[in-house]
Design an enzyme around this catalytic site. Structure first.
Site, PDB file in Angstrom:
ATOM      1  N   CYS A 103       7.467   1.044   4.893  1.00 36.04           N
ATOM      2  CA  CYS A 103       6.463   1.519   5.854  1.00 36.04           C
ATOM      3  C   CYS A 103       6.672   2.942   6.375  1.00 36.04           C
ATOM      4  CB  CYS A 103       6.408   0.546   7.021  1.00 36.04           C
ATOM      5  SG  CYS A 103       5.898  -1.093   6.503  1.00 36.04           S
TER       6      CYS A 103
ATOM      7  N   TYR B  90      17.604  -0.636   2.943  1.00 34.09           N
ATOM      8  CA  TYR B  90      17.245   0.426   3.883  1.00 34.09           C
ATOM      9  C   TYR B  90      17.529   0.007   5.319  1.00 34.09           C
ATOM     10  CZ  TYR B  90      13.061  -1.570   6.045  1.00 34.09           C
ATOM     11  OH  TYR B  90      12.208  -2.338   6.800  1.00 34.09           O
TER      12      TYR B  90
ATOM     13  N   LYS C 290      -1.987   1.624  13.924  1.00 36.60           N
ATOM     14  CA  LYS C 290      -0.861   1.253  13.043  1.00 36.60           C
ATOM     15  C   LYS C 290      -0.185   2.493  12.443  1.00 36.60           C
ATOM     16  CE  LYS C 290       2.019  -0.964  10.681  1.00 36.60           C
ATOM     17  NZ  LYS C 290       3.085  -1.750  11.278  1.00 36.60           N
TER      18      LYS C 290
ATOM     19  N   LYS D 281       6.023   6.132   4.322  1.00 39.47           N
ATOM     20  CA  LYS D 281       4.695   6.418   3.749  1.00 39.47           C
ATOM     21  C   LYS D 281       3.556   6.370   4.755  1.00 39.47           C
ATOM     22  CE  LYS D 281       3.296   1.863   3.331  1.00 39.47           C
ATOM     23  NZ  LYS D 281       2.131   1.222   3.857  1.00 39.47           N
TER      24      LYS D 281
ATOM     25  N   THR E 205      -1.171  -2.085   5.757  1.00 38.73           N
ATOM     26  CA  THR E 205      -1.370  -0.811   6.447  1.00 38.73           C
ATOM     27  C   THR E 205      -2.160   0.121   5.542  1.00 38.73           C
ATOM     28  OG1 THR E 205       0.782  -1.121   7.464  1.00 38.73           O
ATOM     29  CG2 THR E 205      -0.182   1.083   7.613  1.00 38.73           C
TER      30      THR E 205
ATOM     31  N   VAL F 274       5.409  -6.632  11.856  1.00 37.90           N
ATOM     32  CA  VAL F 274       6.717  -7.282  11.696  1.00 37.90           C
ATOM     33  C   VAL F 274       7.789  -6.313  11.210  1.00 37.90           C
ATOM     34  CG1 VAL F 274       5.807  -9.580  11.220  1.00 37.90           C
ATOM     35  CG2 VAL F 274       6.122  -7.966   9.332  1.00 37.90           C
TER      36      VAL F 274
ATOM     37  N   THR G 183       0.858  -1.198   0.000  1.00 35.61           N
ATOM     38  CA  THR G 183       0.000   0.000   0.000  1.00 35.61           C
ATOM     39  C   THR G 183       0.893   1.246   0.000  1.00 35.61           C
ATOM     40  OG1 THR G 183      -0.095  -0.272   2.393  1.00 35.61           O
ATOM     41  CG2 THR G 183      -2.018  -1.014   1.147  1.00 35.61           C
TER      42      THR G 183
HETATM   43  N1  LIG Z   1       7.508  -4.798   5.189  1.00 34.11           N
HETATM   44  C1  LIG Z   1       7.216  -4.639   6.454  1.00 34.11           C
HETATM   45  O1  LIG Z   1       8.091  -4.717   7.303  1.00 34.11           O
HETATM   46  C2  LIG Z   1       5.793  -4.356   6.917  1.00 34.11           C
HETATM   47  C3  LIG Z   1       5.513  -4.344   8.275  1.00 34.11           C
HETATM   48  C4  LIG Z   1       4.224  -4.093   8.712  1.00 34.11           C
HETATM   49  C5  LIG Z   1       3.242  -3.818   7.784  1.00 34.11           C
HETATM   50  N2  LIG Z   1       3.527  -3.806   6.450  1.00 34.11           N
HETATM   51  C6  LIG Z   1       2.442  -3.523   5.521  1.00 34.11           C
HETATM   52  O2  LIG Z   1       2.056  -4.758   4.932  1.00 34.11           O
HETATM   53  C7  LIG Z   1       1.697  -4.578   3.554  1.00 34.11           C
HETATM   54  C8  LIG Z   1       2.559  -5.462   2.682  1.00 34.11           C
HETATM   55  O3  LIG Z   1       3.916  -5.074   2.822  1.00 34.11           O
HETATM   56  P1  LIG Z   1       5.081  -6.008   2.297  1.00 34.11           P
HETATM   57  O4  LIG Z   1       6.337  -5.413   2.801  1.00 34.11           O
HETATM   58  O5  LIG Z   1       4.782  -7.426   2.573  1.00 34.11           O
HETATM   59  O6  LIG Z   1       4.958  -5.747   0.717  1.00 34.11           O
HETATM   60  P2  LIG Z   1       5.602  -6.641  -0.417  1.00 34.11           P
HETATM   61  O7  LIG Z   1       5.702  -5.782  -1.619  1.00 34.11           O
HETATM   62  O8  LIG Z   1       6.817  -7.334   0.105  1.00 34.11           O
HETATM   63  O9  LIG Z   1       4.493  -7.747  -0.655  1.00 34.11           O
HETATM   64  C9  LIG Z   1       3.305  -7.514  -1.324  1.00 34.11           C
HETATM   65  C10 LIG Z   1       3.068  -8.681  -2.284  1.00 34.11           C
HETATM   66  O10 LIG Z   1       1.772  -8.575  -2.821  1.00 34.11           O
HETATM   67  C11 LIG Z   1       1.826  -8.943  -4.186  1.00 34.11           C
HETATM   68  N3  LIG Z   1       0.634  -8.397  -4.840  1.00 34.11           N
HETATM   69  C12 LIG Z   1       0.431  -7.123  -5.255  1.00 34.11           C
HETATM   70  N4  LIG Z   1      -0.798  -7.005  -5.778  1.00 34.11           N
HETATM   71  C13 LIG Z   1      -1.369  -8.228  -5.681  1.00 34.11           C
HETATM   72  C14 LIG Z   1      -2.649  -8.744  -6.057  1.00 34.11           C
HETATM   73  N5  LIG Z   1      -3.572  -7.966  -6.607  1.00 34.11           N
HETATM   74  N6  LIG Z   1      -2.886 -10.053  -5.838  1.00 34.11           N
HETATM   75  C15 LIG Z   1      -1.959 -10.856  -5.284  1.00 34.11           C
HETATM   76  N7  LIG Z   1      -0.740 -10.425  -4.911  1.00 34.11           N
HETATM   77  C16 LIG Z   1      -0.465  -9.126  -5.099  1.00 34.11           C
HETATM   78  C17 LIG Z   1       3.136  -8.350  -4.654  1.00 34.11           C
HETATM   79  O11 LIG Z   1       3.573  -8.958  -5.861  1.00 34.11           O
HETATM   80  C18 LIG Z   1       4.053  -8.634  -3.463  1.00 34.11           C
HETATM   81  O12 LIG Z   1       4.701  -9.871  -3.574  1.00 34.11           O
HETATM   82  C19 LIG Z   1       1.851  -3.077   3.294  1.00 34.11           C
HETATM   83  O13 LIG Z   1       0.636  -2.452   3.486  1.00 34.11           O
HETATM   84  C20 LIG Z   1       2.833  -2.633   4.364  1.00 34.11           C
HETATM   85  O14 LIG Z   1       2.688  -1.274   4.673  1.00 34.11           O
HETATM   86  C21 LIG Z   1       4.782  -4.090   6.006  1.00 34.11           C
END
Ligand SMILES: NC(=O)c1ccc[n+]([C@@H]2O[C@H](COP(=O)([O-])OP(=O)(O)OC[C@H]3O[C@@H](n4cnc5c(N)ncnc54)[C@H](O)[C@@H]3O)[C@@H](O)[C@H]2O)c1
Length: 443
Positions: free
Chosen positions: A275, A338, A221, A278, A135, A170, A100
């Site tokens: 995260c 990062y 969050k 943004k 998020t 996480v 997101t």
């Molecule tokens: N990375 C972190 O440490 C973390 C921690 C807490 C919360 N978040 C939140 O969790 C969410 C995911 O973050 P992330 O780091 O895992 O992102 P990421 O980019 O690693 O994973 C997202 C996955 O979703 C897939 N995807 C995108 N559109 C899709 C669809 N329509 N159908 C199926 N798969 C699809 C992408 O190809 C990607 O593999 C975000 O909102 C982020 O803010 C991330």
């Protein structure tokens, strides 16, 4: 219908799905599969699907236990990945973990979220529970997710399906441990939905589960990540002050934190990742139409975004002190991710530094043991360089023999943005050391 679902969740008979198998979705899918749930992972990146189905983790940074767990749950048949949304039709609980980000105007880009929900709605079974783990800006579950799901499924909330929000907490490098040990906020569109979600998360989370509504979960969050951004910005601004007045921010921080109730964070060469850069904008978005004049969120973002620029300023001053200039100088950048010991390069401050350096006609070499295109021999890359800029605190750098490094460089200058090295040890090895937050009157 919800009572029945709660029972099948309690007995682990509920069929789960996780949409988006990235840093958040993959470990969550594995955590549920490990304890016996049948989990289907839906992922648009087909290479990722193939990698996971072959029993491999696509996350290549230091991620204790994840590779082994992917291999285990894929081999046991408890986790399978697919790109085909049709397969979601028999799933009782669907967790949404897609990215997101914000766009170039710092507004939410929900493209992935929307497309996931639209595709899910067309196949979603009656009585399914949908949980947003991504998020999102406060209000998104109610104002974006709900109408999209109702429209695409033709079903009504609390009659044809249930909806909740349980933000993930996480950190890359500790994904599995964080899922187990960090408390979670569980927001349901109704208290009964939150209670059902609690039964689900109790299976994999040993820490506290706080039940609430969706708006509170979304607020918590985005507020917790905004808090971190603001705290880091404070530390960064203190680093700039210390440089000007000839102090050492690292020493100052240590002593400040001896004062009761003070917990100053570490300054650094910039804030990156998916995260923290943004989530403050997602929070700000929630009041975009109100008359509240937000000042702290933009100010913190601005301070943190300026740190890569400041690293280049430090570098320039260091070069100048040696009678050199940036233009045409060969510069080694240490670290492109990062975060230390991670392979995640999203929004990394190093990307900004490299861009500025290249725009200023410096010759940039990058070494990062976790990024395929920047691996190799550190010393070979350092050979003939005018300066090394330390951007990330990878463990491997700590073991670096600074004498060897200094001996291959043209000018043994070090600009350290993460306090990886101590000034005395760098100087002893024959390097000129410039640390963020401790450069005295030089800049
Ligand atoms: N990375 C972190 O440490 C973390 C921690 C807490 C919360 N978040 C939140 O969790 C969410 C995911 O973050 P992330 O780091 O895992 O992102 P990421 O980019 O690693 O994973 C997202 C996955 O979703 C897939 N995807 C995108 N559109 C899709 C669809 N329509 N159908 C199926 N798969 C699809 C992408 O190809 C990607 O593999 C975000 O909102 C982020 O803010 C991330």
């Amino acid at each position: 219908m919800l009572d029945e679902l709660r029972q099948t969740i309690a007995s682990k008979e509920a069929r789960l799905a996780v949409i988006g198998l990235g840093y958040v979705g993959l470990p969550v899918a594995c955590a549920f599969a490990r304890i016996g749930f049948n989990v289907l992972g839906v992922e648009v990146a087909r290479q990722r699907v193939d990698t996971i189905n072959a029993g491999n983790s696509p996350i290549t940074g230091m991620e204790p236990g994840l590779q082994e767990l992917v291999a285990e749950v894929v081999a046991s048949g408890k986790l399978r990945a697919t790109w085909d949304y049709e397969e979601l039709g028999d799933r009782d609980v669907i967790l949404i973990c897609v990215e997101t980000p914000v766009d170039e105007h710092d507004l939410p880009n929900y493209e992935a979220l929307r497309s996931a929900l639209e595709a899910l709605g067309t196949v979603m079974k009656a009585g399914a529970l949908v949980i947003i783990e991504s998020t999102v800006a406060p209000g998104t579950t109610r104002d974006v997710v709900l109408p999209l799901l109702e429209a695409s499924s033709g079903k009504r909330l609390n009659q044809g399906f249930y909806l909740g929000n349980c933000p993930e907490r996480v950190m890359p490098g500790k994904l599995l441990a964080n899922i187990r040990n960090v408390s979670r906020v569980i927001g349901g569109m109704t208290p009964e939905t939150a209670q059902t979600m609690q039964v689900l998360y109790r299976h994999i989370v040993s820490a506290e589960l706080d039940l609430t509504d969706c708006i509170t979960a979304e607020l918590v969050k985005t507020v917790e990540n905004t808090y971190r951004d603001v705290q880091i910005a404070f530390a960064n601004e203190m680093a700039l002050i210390c440089e000007k007045v000839g102090g050492d921010v690292w020493k100052v921080r240590e002593l400040v934190n001896k004062s009761p109730g003070r917990m100053m964070l570490m300054p650094g060469a910039g804030v990156g990742g998916h995260c923290i850069p943004k989530d403050p904008w997602l929070l700000a978005y929630s009041v975009r139409t109100s008359d509240i004049d937000l000042r702290m969120i933009p100010a913190a973002r601005s301070v943190n975004k300026s740190m890569p620029v400041h690293m280049v300023e430090l570098l320039e001053a260091a070069l100048k002190s040696e009678g050199k200039q940036l233009y045409g100088s060969q510069i080694l950048v240490l670290g492109y991710t990062y975060l230390e010991d991670s392979d995640d390069i999203r929004n990394s401050p190093s990307q900004d530094v490299v861009k500025i350096l290249e725009d200023r006609a410096a010759i940039v070499t990058i070494y990062d043991p976790y990024v395929a295109s920047y691996k190799g021999s550190l010393l070979e890359k350092a050979s003939g360089c005018e300066a090394v800029v330390v951007m990330v605190r990878h463990k491997e750098y700590r073991a670096l023999d600074l004498k060897s490094l200094a001996s291959v460089m043209k000018t043994p200058l070090m600009i350290d943005g993460r306090a990886v090295f101590r000034e005395e040890e760098a100087c002893k090895a024959g390097m000129s050391y410039w640390g963020l937050g401790k450069s005295g009157e030089a800049v």
